[in-house]
Scaffold this motif. Sequence first.
Motif, PDB file in Angstrom:
ATOM      1  N   ASP A  83      16.860   7.664  -9.917  1.00  0.00           N
ATOM      2  CA  ASP A  83      16.153   6.396  -9.986  1.00  0.00           C
ATOM      3  C   ASP A  83      16.126   5.759  -8.601  1.00  0.00           C
ATOM      4  O   ASP A  83      16.682   6.300  -7.643  1.00  0.00           O
ATOM      5  N   TYR A  84      15.474   4.594  -8.511  1.00  0.00           N
ATOM      6  CA  TYR A  84      15.394   3.878  -7.237  1.00  0.00           C
ATOM      7  C   TYR A  84      15.136   2.409  -7.517  1.00  0.00           C
ATOM      8  O   TYR A  84      14.772   2.009  -8.638  1.00  0.00           O
ATOM      9  N   GLU A 136       3.585   7.509   3.150  1.00  0.00           N
ATOM     10  CA  GLU A 136       2.826   6.288   2.898  1.00  0.00           C
ATOM     11  C   GLU A 136       2.384   6.193   1.444  1.00  0.00           C
ATOM     12  O   GLU A 136       2.394   5.105   0.849  1.00  0.00           O
ATOM     13  N   ALA A 137       2.003   7.329   0.862  1.00  0.00           N
ATOM     14  CA  ALA A 137       1.605   7.337  -0.547  1.00  0.00           C
ATOM     15  C   ALA A 137       2.800   6.971  -1.426  1.00  0.00           C
ATOM     16  O   ALA A 137       2.663   6.232  -2.414  1.00  0.00           O
ATOM     17  N   LEU A 138       3.962   7.468  -1.059  1.00  0.00           N
ATOM     18  CA  LEU A 138       5.171   7.170  -1.820  1.00  0.00           C
ATOM     19  C   LEU A 138       5.564   5.703  -1.664  1.00  0.00           C
ATOM     20  O   LEU A 138       5.988   5.059  -2.629  1.00  0.00           O
ATOM     21  N   MET A 139       5.423   5.165  -0.463  1.00  0.00           N
ATOM     22  CA  MET A 139       5.695   3.737  -0.242  1.00  0.00           C
ATOM     23  C   MET A 139       4.840   2.867  -1.163  1.00  0.00           C
ATOM     24  O   MET A 139       5.327   1.912  -1.770  1.00  0.00           O
ATOM     25  N   THR A 140       3.571   3.224  -1.262  1.00  0.00           N
ATOM     26  CA  THR A 140       2.656   2.463  -2.117  1.00  0.00           C
ATOM     27  C   THR A 140       3.069   2.552  -3.573  1.00  0.00           C
ATOM     28  O   THR A 140       3.111   1.542  -4.289  1.00  0.00           O
ATOM     29  N   ALA A 167       6.294   2.172  -9.546  1.00  0.00           N
ATOM     30  CA  ALA A 167       5.996   3.388 -10.294  1.00  0.00           C
ATOM     31  C   ALA A 167       7.290   4.046 -10.765  1.00  0.00           C
ATOM     32  O   ALA A 167       8.355   3.853 -10.169  1.00  0.00           O
ATOM     33  N   THR A 168       7.210   4.817 -11.821  1.00  0.00           N
ATOM     34  CA  THR A 168       8.373   5.561 -12.292  1.00  0.00           C
ATOM     35  C   THR A 168       8.673   6.690 -11.314  1.00  0.00           C
ATOM     36  O   THR A 168       7.852   7.021 -10.442  1.00  0.00           O
ATOM     37  N   ILE A 174       6.726  11.101  -7.783  1.00  0.00           N
ATOM     38  CA  ILE A 174       6.627  12.528  -7.444  1.00  0.00           C
ATOM     39  C   ILE A 174       5.174  12.981  -7.522  1.00  0.00           C
ATOM     40  O   ILE A 174       4.693  13.739  -6.670  1.00  0.00           O
ATOM     41  N   GLN A 175       4.466  12.503  -8.514  1.00  0.00           N
ATOM     42  CA  GLN A 175       3.041  12.836  -8.634  1.00  0.00           C
ATOM     43  C   GLN A 175       2.249  12.297  -7.439  1.00  0.00           C
ATOM     44  O   GLN A 175       1.326  12.957  -6.959  1.00  0.00           O
ATOM     45  N   ALA A 176       2.627  11.114  -6.947  1.00  0.00           N
ATOM     46  CA  ALA A 176       1.962  10.541  -5.778  1.00  0.00           C
ATOM     47  C   ALA A 176       2.186  11.426  -4.552  1.00  0.00           C
ATOM     48  O   ALA A 176       1.285  11.617  -3.740  1.00  0.00           O
TER      49      ALA A 176
END
Length: 255
Positions: free
Chosen positions: A131-132, A232-236, A242-243, A248-250
Amino acid sequence: MELSAICLSPYGQSPSQTSLRVLTTLGIKNAENLAIPSVRNDAAFLFTVVGTTGFLGVLAGQLPGDWGFFVPYLIGSISLVVLAVGSISPGLLQAAISGFSAVFPDYQERIARHEAAHFLIGYLIGLPILDYSLDIGKEHVNLIDEKLEKLIYSGQLDAKELDRLAVVAMAGLAAEGLQYDKVVGQSADLFTLQRFINRSKPQISKDQQQNLTRWAVLFGGSLIKNNKSLHEALMTAMSNKATVLECIQAIEKAA
């Protein structure tokens, strides 16, 4: 490239020396200050408390009669109480500082950049993410790996696993260092890395610890820099709460 198939060599096979010049060449700003805890937020908080109470104390001194004596005295004692709390219960003071830090316009973005780096590097080197959180005062990325947990708790981390954990631990620091002149969130990361080092066997020397830290920043920073679009996609995604699966999908979509 398979994103989860990045391997790290054992520490004994990593560069014998990772210089500050190499980190600077990578793009790390003020590499010489990476291991020095930032006092920006602490200083701003204490300055605000002292400055505000001082100003209010002067105004209260204009009150008539005994009020002009007792009220400034009470207001002035606030600074002493804050310092006392910091001495007795540093965690409470740190929580207050973390909340106050939200006034900095770059703070939330720093948190997202920092925690996304931990998440991304953990994912890239094959460590499952549990988690995060990006909530101020509760920022974290939790990994889950039963084998690693047993090695950490038993104090039996070998050089290979120490390498992997070191890169994840230093990822947030590296991400901030690539973007900002000063790194604010490195204290917890350095503490985490030292905990891993203390749980490893055989123990490594102080010089090896310093080089491991620099090497981990270099390796983590290189991965972040070479996977900028993923980061950057993960930051967004993380900023949008997001879960873990959606994060991970991002990453995979951005790849």
